[in-house]
Write a protein that holds these residues in place. Structure first.
Motif, PDB file in Angstrom:
ATOM      1  N   SER A 118       0.608  -1.283   0.268  1.00  0.00           N
ATOM      2  CA  SER A 118      -0.153   0.307   0.264  1.00  0.00           C
ATOM      3  C   SER A 118       0.996   1.052  -0.243  1.00  0.00           C
ATOM      4  CB  SER A 118      -1.331   0.106   1.580  1.00  0.00           C
ATOM      5  OG  SER A 118      -0.250  -0.524   1.905  1.00  0.00           O
ATOM      6  N   GLY A 119       1.849   1.570   0.838  1.00  0.00           N
ATOM      7  CA  GLY A 119       3.089   2.413   0.805  1.00  0.00           C
ATOM      8  C   GLY A 119       3.668   2.580  -0.503  1.00  0.00           C
ATOM      9  N   VAL A 120       4.144   1.493  -1.095  1.00  0.00           N
ATOM     10  CA  VAL A 120       5.265   2.124  -2.342  1.00  0.00           C
ATOM     11  C   VAL A 120       3.916   2.192  -3.737  1.00  0.00           C
ATOM     12  CG1 VAL A 120       5.714   0.523  -4.666  1.00  0.00           C
ATOM     13  CG2 VAL A 120       6.631   0.277  -2.362  1.00  0.00           C
ATOM     14  N   GLY A 121       2.568   1.801  -3.456  1.00  0.00           N
ATOM     15  CA  GLY A 121       1.318   1.726  -4.617  1.00  0.00           C
ATOM     16  C   GLY A 121       0.740   2.885  -3.540  1.00  0.00           C
ATOM     17  N   ALA A 122       0.822   4.362  -2.863  1.00  0.00           N
ATOM     18  CA  ALA A 122       0.273   4.949  -2.952  1.00  0.00           C
ATOM     19  C   ALA A 122       0.970   6.294  -3.252  1.00  0.00           C
ATOM     20  CB  ALA A 122      -0.374   5.216  -1.240  1.00  0.00           C
ATOM     21  N   VAL A 123       2.407   5.784  -3.366  1.00  0.00           N
ATOM     22  CA  VAL A 123       3.375   6.785  -3.460  1.00  0.00           C
ATOM     23  C   VAL A 123       3.191   7.038  -5.548  1.00  0.00           C
ATOM     24  CG1 VAL A 123       6.203   7.259  -3.563  1.00  0.00           C
ATOM     25  CG2 VAL A 123       4.818   7.065  -1.798  1.00  0.00           C
ATOM     26  N   ALA A 124       4.084   5.832  -5.514  1.00  0.00           N
ATOM     27  CA  ALA A 124       3.488   5.265  -7.363  1.00  0.00           C
ATOM     28  C   ALA A 124       2.263   6.395  -7.788  1.00  0.00           C
ATOM     29  CB  ALA A 124       4.140   4.443  -7.297  1.00  0.00           C
ATOM     30  N   THR A 125       0.886   5.296  -7.029  1.00  0.00           N
ATOM     31  CA  THR A 125       0.161   6.505  -7.530  1.00  0.00           C
ATOM     32  C   THR A 125      -0.127   7.938  -7.974  1.00  0.00           C
ATOM     33  OG1 THR A 125      -1.127   4.107  -7.272  1.00  0.00           O
ATOM     34  CG2 THR A 125      -2.032   6.201  -7.386  1.00  0.00           C
ATOM     35  N   THR A 126       0.330   8.777  -6.884  1.00  0.00           N
ATOM     36  CA  THR A 126       0.714   9.659  -7.042  1.00  0.00           C
ATOM     37  C   THR A 126       1.739  10.348  -7.871  1.00  0.00           C
ATOM     38  OG1 THR A 126       0.039   9.459  -4.455  1.00  0.00           O
ATOM     39  CG2 THR A 126       1.067  11.688  -5.136  1.00  0.00           C
ATOM     40  N   VAL A 127       2.836   9.950  -8.009  1.00  0.00           N
ATOM     41  CA  VAL A 127       3.560   9.945  -9.301  1.00  0.00           C
ATOM     42  C   VAL A 127       2.829  10.513 -10.285  1.00  0.00           C
ATOM     43  CG1 VAL A 127       6.027   9.262 -10.333  1.00  0.00           C
ATOM     44  CG2 VAL A 127       5.891   9.895  -7.440  1.00  0.00           C
ATOM     45  N   VAL A 182       3.678  15.863   2.461  1.00  0.00           N
ATOM     46  CA  VAL A 182       3.526  15.296   3.728  1.00  0.00           C
ATOM     47  C   VAL A 182       2.885  14.244   3.952  1.00  0.00           C
ATOM     48  CG1 VAL A 182       2.906  16.784   6.717  1.00  0.00           C
ATOM     49  CG2 VAL A 182       4.198  17.857   4.064  1.00  0.00           C
ATOM     50  N   GLY A 183       2.197  14.270   3.897  1.00  0.00           N
ATOM     51  CA  GLY A 183       0.901  12.843   3.869  1.00  0.00           C
ATOM     52  C   GLY A 183       1.598  11.898   3.517  1.00  0.00           C
ATOM     53  N   ILE A 184       2.032  11.479   1.910  1.00  0.00           N
ATOM     54  CA  ILE A 184       2.918  11.362   1.167  1.00  0.00           C
ATOM     55  C   ILE A 184       4.342  10.192   1.917  1.00  0.00           C
ATOM     56  CG2 ILE A 184       4.121  10.043  -1.195  1.00  0.00           C
ATOM     57  CD1 ILE A 184       1.647  12.197  -2.411  1.00  0.00           C
ATOM     58  N   ALA A 185       5.023  11.887   2.554  1.00  0.00           N
ATOM     59  CA  ALA A 185       6.173  11.209   2.963  1.00  0.00           C
ATOM     60  C   ALA A 185       5.571  10.227   4.689  1.00  0.00           C
ATOM     61  CB  ALA A 185       6.689  13.085   3.781  1.00  0.00           C
ATOM     62  N   LEU A 186       4.582  10.678   4.944  1.00  0.00           N
ATOM     63  CA  LEU A 186       4.242  10.385   6.707  1.00  0.00           C
ATOM     64  C   LEU A 186       4.380   8.436   5.911  1.00  0.00           C
ATOM     65  CD1 LEU A 186       2.336  12.908   8.055  1.00  0.00           C
ATOM     66  CD2 LEU A 186       4.241  12.059   8.863  1.00  0.00           C
ATOM     67  N   ILE A 187       3.668   8.957   5.083  1.00  0.00           N
ATOM     68  CA  ILE A 187       3.153   6.686   4.518  1.00  0.00           C
ATOM     69  C   ILE A 187       4.837   6.533   4.303  1.00  0.00           C
ATOM     70  CG2 ILE A 187       2.386   5.369   2.504  1.00  0.00           C
ATOM     71  CD1 ILE A 187      -0.039   7.138   2.655  1.00  0.00           C
ATOM     72  N   VAL A 188       5.697   6.797   3.612  1.00  0.00           N
ATOM     73  CA  VAL A 188       6.979   6.238   3.250  1.00  0.00           C
ATOM     74  C   VAL A 188       7.528   6.179   5.021  1.00  0.00           C
ATOM     75  CG1 VAL A 188       9.388   7.212   2.848  1.00  0.00           C
ATOM     76  CG2 VAL A 188       6.877   7.461   1.155  1.00  0.00           C
ATOM     77  N   ILE A 189       7.986   7.145   5.229  1.00  0.00           N
ATOM     78  CA  ILE A 189       7.572   7.049   6.997  1.00  0.00           C
ATOM     79  C   ILE A 189       7.244   5.437   7.525  1.00  0.00           C
ATOM     80  CG2 ILE A 189       8.370   8.370   8.970  1.00  0.00           C
ATOM     81  CD1 ILE A 189       8.577  10.731   7.733  1.00  0.00           C
ATOM     82  N   VAL A 200       8.356   2.365   6.177  1.00  0.00           N
ATOM     83  CA  VAL A 200       9.899   2.003   6.934  1.00  0.00           C
ATOM     84  C   VAL A 200      10.305   1.632   8.127  1.00  0.00           C
ATOM     85  CG1 VAL A 200      12.440   3.601   7.330  1.00  0.00           C
ATOM     86  CG2 VAL A 200      10.823   3.779   5.204  1.00  0.00           C
ATOM     87  N   VAL A 201       9.592   2.887   9.094  1.00  0.00           N
ATOM     88  CA  VAL A 201       9.456   1.922  10.655  1.00  0.00           C
ATOM     89  C   VAL A 201       8.852   0.244  10.801  1.00  0.00           C
ATOM     90  CG1 VAL A 201       7.970   2.740  13.244  1.00  0.00           C
ATOM     91  CG2 VAL A 201       9.793   4.192  11.744  1.00  0.00           C
ATOM     92  N   LEU A 202       7.506   0.291  10.378  1.00  0.00           N
ATOM     93  CA  LEU A 202       7.484  -1.001   9.686  1.00  0.00           C
ATOM     94  C   LEU A 202       8.482  -2.083   9.794  1.00  0.00           C
ATOM     95  CD1 LEU A 202       4.123  -1.058   8.796  1.00  0.00           C
ATOM     96  CD2 LEU A 202       4.041  -2.357  11.546  1.00  0.00           C
ATOM     97  N   ASN A 203       8.978  -1.906   9.047  1.00  0.00           N
ATOM     98  CA  ASN A 203       9.764  -2.820   8.132  1.00  0.00           C
ATOM     99  C   ASN A 203      10.927  -2.661   8.982  1.00  0.00           C
ATOM    100  OD1 ASN A 203       8.822  -3.810   5.642  1.00  0.00           O
ATOM    101  ND2 ASN A 203       8.672  -1.602   5.299  1.00  0.00           N
TER     102      ASN A 203
END
Length: 123
Positions: free
Chosen positions: A63-72, A88-95, A98-101
């Protein structure tokens, strides 16, 4: 191999989402068919990924990669506008991904999980 399957799943989800936009509410036949096929492929490969990787980590990445890539894609292909709040929202998703992983559950299995899962599957 699980990460390869996850990458295929993400790519298929991105195609499906882009075709969903192109289908114009399922009023155009070919984009609609591409949407359905792409999402079936995506879910098939995410199911293969889940045989190896934990659900929480897999879905966070998917979902994280999907959200970022879909935005792009929405900005580059569909010429949609993006604002500071979106960035900012997308940056928080990426963070969060990363934290989860790095620190989240899924890197070590909780005690009793295997036995509980085995008994559920066998019933």
């Amino acid at each position: 191999m699980a990460y390869f399957f996850l990458a295929i799943s993400i790519a298929s989800e991105l195609i499906g989402t882009s075709m969903l936009k192109a289908s114009e509410g399922f009023t155009r036949l070919y984009p609609t068919l591409f949407t359905i096929v792409a999402f079936v492929i995506s879910f098939f490969f995410i199911s293969l990924t889940l045989k190896t990787l934990p659900l929480n980590m897999t879905y966070a990445i998917w979902s994280g990669v999907g959200a970022v890539a879909t935005t792009v894609i929405s900005v580059l292909i569909w010429k949609e506008k993006i604002n500071t709040g979106s960035i900012v929202g997308i940056a928080l998703i990426v963070i969060g991904v990363v934290v989860l992983n790095l620190f989240g559950a899924g890197h070590g299995e909780a005690k009793g999980t295997t036995e509980a899962t085995s008994s559920i599957v066998q019933k």
